[in-house]
Write a protein that holds these residues in place. Structure first.
Motif, PDB file in Angstrom:
ATOM      1  N   SER A 107       0.871  -1.174   0.000  1.00  0.00           N
ATOM      2  CA  SER A 107       0.000   0.000   0.000  1.00  0.00           C
ATOM      3  C   SER A 107       0.906   1.222   0.000  1.00  0.00           C
ATOM      4  N   ASP A 108       0.332   2.399   0.174  1.00  0.00           N
ATOM      5  CA  ASP A 108       1.149   3.610   0.185  1.00  0.00           C
ATOM      6  C   ASP A 108       2.049   3.690   1.412  1.00  0.00           C
ATOM      7  N   THR A 109       1.707   2.962   2.469  1.00  0.00           N
ATOM      8  CA  THR A 109       2.456   3.099   3.721  1.00  0.00           C
ATOM      9  C   THR A 109       3.102   1.812   4.212  1.00  0.00           C
ATOM     10  N   LEU A 111       6.696   2.303   5.075  1.00  0.00           N
ATOM     11  CA  LEU A 111       7.100   3.299   4.092  1.00  0.00           C
ATOM     12  C   LEU A 111       6.675   4.685   4.563  1.00  0.00           C
ATOM     13  N   THR A 112       7.558   5.660   4.397  1.00  0.00           N
ATOM     14  CA  THR A 112       7.238   7.040   4.757  1.00  0.00           C
ATOM     15  C   THR A 112       7.526   7.939   3.563  1.00  0.00           C
ATOM     16  N   ALA A 113       7.273   9.224   3.729  1.00  0.00           N
ATOM     17  CA  ALA A 113       7.542  10.186   2.661  1.00  0.00           C
ATOM     18  C   ALA A 113       9.029  10.274   2.355  1.00  0.00           C
ATOM     19  N   ASN A 114       9.871   9.767   3.253  1.00  0.00           N
ATOM     20  CA  ASN A 114      11.317   9.829   3.049  1.00  0.00           C
ATOM     21  C   ASN A 114      11.908   8.516   2.562  1.00  0.00           C
ATOM     22  N   THR A 115      11.065   7.500   2.363  1.00  0.00           N
ATOM     23  CA  THR A 115      11.565   6.227   1.853  1.00  0.00           C
ATOM     24  C   THR A 115      11.898   6.365   0.375  1.00  0.00           C
ATOM     25  N   ARG A 116      13.080   5.940   0.010  1.00  0.00           N
ATOM     26  CA  ARG A 116      13.517   6.009  -1.388  1.00  0.00           C
ATOM     27  C   ARG A 116      13.130   4.711  -2.085  1.00  0.00           C
ATOM     28  N   LEU A 117      12.337   4.808  -3.152  1.00  0.00           N
ATOM     29  CA  LEU A 117      11.901   3.651  -3.924  1.00  0.00           C
ATOM     30  C   LEU A 117      12.600   3.670  -5.275  1.00  0.00           C
ATOM     31  N   MET A 118      13.246   2.547  -5.643  1.00  0.00           N
ATOM     32  CA  MET A 118      14.022   2.495  -6.878  1.00  0.00           C
ATOM     33  C   MET A 118      13.656   1.259  -7.692  1.00  0.00           C
ATOM     34  N   LYS A 119      13.635   1.437  -9.020  1.00  0.00           N
ATOM     35  CA  LYS A 119      13.396   0.324  -9.936  1.00  0.00           C
ATOM     36  C   LYS A 119      14.000   0.678 -11.286  1.00  0.00           C
ATOM     37  N   ASP A 120      14.787  -0.234 -11.838  1.00  0.00           N
ATOM     38  CA  ASP A 120      15.407  -0.010 -13.149  1.00  0.00           C
ATOM     39  C   ASP A 120      16.162   1.318 -13.204  1.00  0.00           C
ATOM     40  N   ARG A 121      16.936   1.597 -12.157  1.00  0.00           N
ATOM     41  CA  ARG A 121      17.783   2.790 -12.087  1.00  0.00           C
ATOM     42  C   ARG A 121      16.998   4.097 -11.996  1.00  0.00           C
ATOM     43  N   GLN A 122      15.716   4.024 -11.686  1.00  0.00           N
ATOM     44  CA  GLN A 122      14.892   5.222 -11.612  1.00  0.00           C
ATOM     45  C   GLN A 122      14.082   5.243 -10.319  1.00  0.00           C
ATOM     46  N   PRO A 123      13.849   6.446  -9.757  1.00  0.00           N
ATOM     47  CA  PRO A 123      12.921   6.553  -8.629  1.00  0.00           C
ATOM     48  C   PRO A 123      11.512   6.200  -9.098  1.00  0.00           C
ATOM     49  N   VAL A 124      10.749   5.513  -8.256  1.00  0.00           N
ATOM     50  CA  VAL A 124       9.394   5.108  -8.624  1.00  0.00           C
ATOM     51  C   VAL A 124       8.433   5.392  -7.477  1.00  0.00           C
ATOM     52  N   LYS A 125       7.153   5.100  -7.723  1.00  0.00           N
ATOM     53  CA  LYS A 125       6.111   5.231  -6.718  1.00  0.00           C
ATOM     54  C   LYS A 125       5.687   3.838  -6.256  1.00  0.00           C
ATOM     55  N   THR A 126       4.909   3.795  -5.181  1.00  0.00           N
ATOM     56  CA  THR A 126       4.461   2.499  -4.672  1.00  0.00           C
ATOM     57  C   THR A 126       3.632   1.757  -5.716  1.00  0.00           C
ATOM     58  N   SER A 127       2.923   2.491  -6.571  1.00  0.00           N
ATOM     59  CA  SER A 127       2.094   1.849  -7.591  1.00  0.00           C
ATOM     60  C   SER A 127       2.922   1.118  -8.640  1.00  0.00           C
ATOM     61  N   ASP A 128       4.224   1.412  -8.701  1.00  0.00           N
ATOM     62  CA  ASP A 128       5.100   0.742  -9.660  1.00  0.00           C
ATOM     63  C   ASP A 128       5.653  -0.574  -9.118  1.00  0.00           C
ATOM     64  N   ILE A 129       5.428  -0.837  -7.832  1.00  0.00           N
ATOM     65  CA  ILE A 129       5.886  -2.078  -7.212  1.00  0.00           C
ATOM     66  C   ILE A 129       4.707  -3.039  -7.134  1.00  0.00           C
ATOM     67  N   LYS A 130       4.887  -4.251  -7.627  1.00  0.00           N
ATOM     68  CA  LYS A 130       3.792  -5.199  -7.747  1.00  0.00           C
ATOM     69  C   LYS A 130       4.005  -6.415  -6.842  1.00  0.00           C
ATOM     70  N   VAL A 131       2.889  -7.038  -6.481  1.00  0.00           N
ATOM     71  CA  VAL A 131       2.954  -8.311  -5.770  1.00  0.00           C
ATOM     72  C   VAL A 131       3.706  -9.316  -6.640  1.00  0.00           C
ATOM     73  N   GLY A 132       4.655 -10.011  -6.044  1.00  0.00           N
ATOM     74  CA  GLY A 132       5.477 -10.958  -6.781  1.00  0.00           C
ATOM     75  C   GLY A 132       6.847 -10.422  -7.133  1.00  0.00           C
ATOM     76  N   ASP A 133       7.035  -9.080  -7.035  1.00  0.00           N
ATOM     77  CA  ASP A 133       8.353  -8.502  -7.288  1.00  0.00           C
ATOM     78  C   ASP A 133       9.337  -8.936  -6.203  1.00  0.00           C
ATOM     79  N   THR A 134      10.595  -9.075  -6.588  1.00  0.00           N
ATOM     80  CA  THR A 134      11.665  -9.315  -5.622  1.00  0.00           C
ATOM     81  C   THR A 134      12.259  -7.970  -5.232  1.00  0.00           C
ATOM     82  N   VAL A 135      12.318  -7.694  -3.936  1.00  0.00           N
ATOM     83  CA  VAL A 135      12.801  -6.399  -3.477  1.00  0.00           C
ATOM     84  C   VAL A 135      13.823  -6.579  -2.359  1.00  0.00           C
ATOM     85  N   MET A 136      14.595  -5.523  -2.147  1.00  0.00           N
ATOM     86  CA  MET A 136      15.442  -5.403  -0.970  1.00  0.00           C
ATOM     87  C   MET A 136      14.973  -4.169  -0.216  1.00  0.00           C
ATOM     88  N   ALA A 137      14.755  -4.310   1.075  1.00  0.00           N
ATOM     89  CA  ALA A 137      14.345  -3.190   1.916  1.00  0.00           C
ATOM     90  C   ALA A 137      15.411  -2.965   2.970  1.00  0.00           C
TER      91      ALA A 137
END
Length: 253
Positions: free
Chosen positions: A54-56, A72-98
């Protein structure tokens, strides 16, 4: 051994952040979480598959099958494919590092950064973990300092093995410098190979090293004793009121 995996994640994520940094003007608008530049030395990391987001809050399952909550907060940095992204760009099933500050005794992390990994990046991370496990205590050292006796430093490694290392006149000492210092100290470059780049951070001496500090470094066995060529003291991240983690002082200079 989960602590060992966490160290690899921290180093990998810090390297990924420096590789993926994009100019501020390229950041997507509307809900983009703006993060701080700088290393992530001293934080906790966890990797796995996204089960809900979700957003948080991001929920993930680690390879060991453990469920983690990533705040997740307003200061959390989200990255995908060398670009900053939004939470809507992260999908269930994605592999992530937090990566961020973990609640003591809980599977909950206040994230400073979340990076979506490609299958190739996930494979590289596993390879680095394997390399680190095989090299720990031989060409790499990592852990918490439990004793200092002249030039002998006792380190409690992430695999719960206590190892005495010996520094000499050729050992260089650094403090801070974020993930780049750790990545170089642990012999990890962007491609997974050993790096000869000097660790970042402040130059210090053995007298500045204290019991209780976390340390990483690389070196070699001499007469059966590990002698580091570089030794980096990892600075803890300072918590912020919003629950995110501020970079250590040396990363803000």
């Amino acid at each position: 051994m989960r602590a060992l995996i966490g160290l690899v994640l921290v180093g990998s994520m810090s390297l990924a952040m420096h590789a993926q940094d994009a100019p501020a003007g390229d950041a997507p608008q509307g809900g983009q979480r703006q993060g701080r530049r700088g290393g992530f030395g001293g934080g906790n990391g966890v990797g796995g598959t996204v089960t809900a987001i979700s957003d948080t809050v991001l929920n993930l399952k680690s390879e060991a099958g453990e469920a983690y909550t990533v705040d997740l907060t307003a200061n959390t940095r989200l990255m995908k494919d060398r670009q900053p992204v939004k939470t809507s760009d992260i999908k269930v099933g994605d592999t992530v590092m937090a990566m961020g500050m973990q609640e003591p005794g809980k599977h909950e992390i206040h994230a400073a950064m979340v990076a979506v990994m490609t299958p190739e990046q996930a494979a590289q991370m596993k390879a680095r973990e394997k390399e680190m496990r095989e090299s720990l205590g031989k060409t790499l050292i990592a852990g918490r300092i439990t004793k200092i006796d002249d030039v002998k430093i006792t380190v409690m490694r992430p695999d719960n093995v206590e190892q005495v290392i010996v520094v000499d006149e050729n050992t260089s000492f650094r403090k801070g410098g974020g993930g780049r210092g750790m990545g170089a100290g642990m012999g990890m470059s962007g491609g997974g190979a050993a790096s000869d780049t000097p660790p970042a951070g402040e130059s210090i001496t053995l007298a500045d090293v204290k019991v209780g500090e976390s340390v990483t470094g690389r070196g070699a066995l001499k007469g059966g004793v590990f002698v580091p060529t570089t030794l980096t003291i990892m600075e803890p991240r300072r918590p912020r009121p919003d629950g995110a983690s501020a970079p250590p002082p040396s990363a803000q200079q």
